[in-house]
Design a protein around this motif. Structure first.
Motif, PDB file in Angstrom:
ATOM      1  N   ARG A   5       2.408   1.867  -3.434  1.00 24.04           N
ATOM      2  CA  ARG A   5       1.432   2.426  -4.376  1.00 24.04           C
ATOM      3  C   ARG A   5       1.276   3.925  -4.156  1.00 24.04           C
ATOM      4  O   ARG A   5       1.207   4.706  -5.112  1.00 24.04           O
ATOM      5  CB  ARG A   5       0.088   1.723  -4.221  1.00 24.04           C
ATOM      6  N   GLN A   6       1.218   4.347  -2.901  1.00 28.42           N
ATOM      7  CA  GLN A   6       1.064   5.766  -2.587  1.00 28.42           C
ATOM      8  C   GLN A   6       2.290   6.562  -3.012  1.00 28.42           C
ATOM      9  O   GLN A   6       2.192   7.696  -3.489  1.00 28.42           O
ATOM     10  CB  GLN A   6       0.811   5.947  -1.094  1.00 28.42           C
ATOM     11  N   ARG A  12       0.839  -1.210   0.000  1.00 23.09           N
ATOM     12  CA  ARG A  12       0.000   0.000   0.000  1.00 23.09           C
ATOM     13  C   ARG A  12       0.870   1.255   0.000  1.00 23.09           C
ATOM     14  O   ARG A  12       0.592   2.232  -0.710  1.00 23.09           O
ATOM     15  CB  ARG A  12      -0.935  -0.002   1.207  1.00 23.09           C
TER      16      ARG A  12
END
Length: 257
Positions: free
Chosen positions: A153-154, A150
């Motif tokens: 991805r950010q 996660r």
């Protein structure tokens, strides 16, 4: 001291030539971003006529996947300087993207400490100036794989198609943990500015590195300095290789290399 044969083998693991050009007058030593490898620069020889492209392959990355990755910059740069020394046989520049720019900067300083030939130019791409503080990433060693995915991805520092492939992601995550720990643990120490010109690239849509962060690189050279912004995010190097290499080639020719 390393035995000559062992030193040669070590250098060959670290430094790869996508398209050897021993007759070229100059050389460009290229370092990849976190999680990346020497293959990032596979297309560059065709874009840089007259320049021999030498790409750094760090332990744990791509063809060196079975080797332990470095997770601190000091031993990484120490080993890289030893491996690079036999390859400094002609005027050369250093190019690094993101983490590679930080490693390239510290490599130039380590080579100076060893009284070895220094680069004729340093190119830093998508990397804030070394002395500019940054918000550290969360401690990645304690993160679960889903949490790290996660975060990546950010950050937009890994191609989405890699993160979406479970097999590729499982290979990449240990490498990214080590590389991000290099970023988190980096501590700038003051030394005299480098004598070579510095050229900096940035992405106009980079969420990690702002344009203002790039101008701080000027403090690290006693020579000329310039910034070029290009469309794209943190990994704009993947889409803007032609524009970047055009600037690199012109800059190296401009200083009489």
């Amino acid at each position: 001291m390393y035995p000559t044969q062992e030193l040669s083998a070590t250098a060959e693991r670290w430094i790869t030539y996508p398209s050897p050009a021993p007759a070229a007058r100059t050389k460009l030593l290229c370092l990849p971003y976190a999680g990346g490898g020497a293959s990032l620069y596979r297309s560059w020889p065709a874009l840089l006529p007259g320049v021999e492209v030498a790409a750094v392959q760090m332990p744990g990355h791509e063809s060196r996947l079975g080797e332990p990755s470095h997770d601190r910059i000091e031993p990484l740069v120490d080993a890289l300087a030893t491996a690079a020394a036999p390859h400094l046989d002609k005027p050369y520049a250093i190019f690094g993207h993101s983490l590679g720019a930080r490693v390239g900067f510290e490599l130039a300083r380590e080579l100076r400490r060893r009284c070895l030939p220094g680069p004729v130019m340093l190119f830093a791409s998508a990397c804030r100036a070394p002395h500019v503080p940054r918000m550290p990433h969360p401690p990645v060693h304690a993160m679960s794989d889903p949490a790290l995915l996660r975060m990546l991805r950010q950050m937009q520092t890994v191609p989405p198609e890699v993160l979406d492939d479970p097999d590729l992601a499982s290979v990449l995550l240990p490498v990214m943990r080590a590389d991000l720990n290099i970023v988190n643990s980096y501590e700038y120490t003051d030394e005299p500015a480098l004598p070579c010109p510095i050229r900096v690239f940035g992405g106009t849509g980079d969420p990690e590195v702002r344009e203002d962060d790039l101008y701080g690189w000027q403090a690290h050279t006693t020579s000329s300095f310039a910034v070029r912004m290009l469309p794209g995010g943190h990994l704009m190097i993947r889409q803007r290789a032609r524009e970047i290499t055009q600037t690199v080639g012109q800059a190296m020719a401009g200083i009489g290399c």
